[in-house]
Design an enzyme around this catalytic site. Structure first.
Site, PDB file in Angstrom:
ATOM      1  CD1 TRP A  99     103.552  38.252 147.337  1.00  0.00           C
ATOM      2  CD2 TRP A  99     101.395  38.495 146.716  1.00  0.00           C
ATOM      3  NE1 TRP A  99     102.821  38.517 148.451  1.00  0.00           N
ATOM      4  CE2 TRP A  99     101.619  38.864 147.994  1.00  0.00           C
ATOM      5  CE3 TRP A  99     100.198  38.783 146.313  1.00  0.00           C
ATOM      6  CZ2 TRP A  99     100.563  39.080 149.144  1.00  0.00           C
ATOM      7  CZ3 TRP A  99      99.103  38.725 146.978  1.00  0.00           C
ATOM      8  CH2 TRP A  99      99.320  39.054 148.354  1.00  0.00           C
ATOM      9  CG  ASP A 167     105.534  42.446 141.552  1.00  0.00           C
ATOM     10  OD1 ASP A 167     105.980  43.338 142.335  1.00  0.00           O
ATOM     11  OD2 ASP A 167     104.792  41.497 142.223  1.00  0.00           O
ATOM     12  CE  LYS A 191     104.522  44.531 150.103  1.00  0.00           C
ATOM     13  NZ  LYS A 191     103.832  43.617 151.071  1.00  0.00           N
TER      14      LYS A 191
END
Length: 355
Positions: A99, A167, A191
């Protein structure tokens, strides 16, 4: 048979949160309407949005001068939205996984991007920490604090001479965070907070509206600062996020969650290190407490499929590793109970005895 949900995302939610959400689908806050059909401009949902923003500020001890936004588009949109709003000339990025790599690709559309460190050649088995290379002339440094695919994590808030962007899609609410060290924190909420569909952004308002480029209204963070909401937000995921955060507060807050997660991760890593069949894929000092990645030892590699089938038959759901690295991955998000980790460990011990 009880299912133990180790999915990397969308991930497990607490049963009490799911019950609250199910109730709201039938009758939202006594309105006689479903949360799925209620107007985002209604008085009831305006209260929900305000409570969600304020409770996130409370739980994370977010200081004055920051705002919380709940947006659409996922963290993947933030890969572009961050540089669109913050990158003037050049930015620094750490390539710590899949990511982070995608974020780098998007940022390059808006200016110079310097990748100060990468562990790609070692299959992202460690977390790069080239903090001495960060200088004040960068518009910001971007880090991905937890890497779900490869199972690495940085569990500290670093000091750098430029703006810091994090992030935190997969480790928000798992440790105390010094938000004052960041100008922007973002993450997909699927999540540790809510079902898929909503993204959280914690932004220092003084960092906004500093670039010269024209930014589409929807992609300007400042467009979303007003409580009236610029566009229709992901109503149902925001409601579930609020219920999750209420549950976190009832448990005792972030410090309690951190203690619980450290215990769960340590139990599983201890078994991986002890068990003759398995080995971890990450340097011990960089191991994630959210996404535990492991494989079969080389001499037992042929047993990988058999173990996956055995563990799945025992109720272990979604422990297959990411397709890019194989093996196994157990995601230990906040709502995963300790008993599920114990059940997974038991399958590993039983399988070891068999072989």
């Amino acid at each position: 048979m009880k299912k133990h949900n180790f999915s990397a995302g969308p991930s497990i939610l607490d049963e009490s949160v799911i019950r609250d959400a199910a109730s709201a689908v039938l009758n939202y806050n006594g309105t006689g309407l479903s949360i799925l059909e209620v107007s985002h401009r209604s008085k009831e949902f305006s209260v929900t949005m305000r409570e969600a923003r304020e409770l996130m500020k409370e739980l994370l001890d977010i200081p004055e001068g920051y705002e919380v936004l709940f947006l659409g588009g996922g963290a993947s949109l933030q890969f572009a939205q961050v540089p669109m709003n913050l990158l003037k000339t050049k930015a620094a990025y750490i390539d710590s996984g899949t990511w982070a790599n995608k974020a780098i690709k998007e940022a390059k559309l808006f200016g110079q991007v310097d990748v100060l460190g990468s562990s790609k050649e070692d299959l992202y088995s460690w977390y790069p920490k080239p903090w001495d290379k960060v200088t004040a002339d960068y518009d910001y440094l971007h880090i991905t604090t937890n890497n779900t695919v490869y199972g690495t994590e940085i569990r500290e808030d670093i000091d750098v001479p430029c703006r810091l962007v994090g992030d935190m899609s997969s480790d928000i609410f798992t440790r105390s965070v010094d938000v004052s060290k960041y100008d922007l924190i973002y993450g997909g909420a699927q999540k540790n907070i809510a079902p898929a569909g909503v993204t959280f952004v914690i932004v220092k308002t003084s960092a906004l509206d500093q670039v010269d480029r024209v930014i589409p209204t929807m992609l300007k963070y400042s467009s979303h600062l007003e409580e009236s909401m610029y566009n229709t937000p992901p109503v149902f995921p925001v409601y579930v996020a609020l219920q999750t955060m209420k549950w976190y507060k009832e448990l005792g807050g972030v410090k309690v969650l951190e203690r619980m997660n450290l215990e769960k991760a340590q139990m599983l890593y201890d078994e991986i290190d002890r068990n003759k069949l398995f080995r971890g894929t990450v340097r011990p000092e960089d191991r994630s407490i959210m996404n535990v990645c492991f494989v079969m030892n080389d001499e037992y590699k042929e047993l990988e499929k058999e173990y996956l089938e055995y563990a799945t038959a025992q109720g272990m759901s979604s422990i297959k590793g990411h397709r890019s690295i194989g093996g196994f991955r157990a995601s230990l998000y906040n709502a995963l109970p300790k008993t599920s980790v114990e059940a997974l460990i038991q399958t590993m011990r039983d399988f070891e005895r068999k072989h």
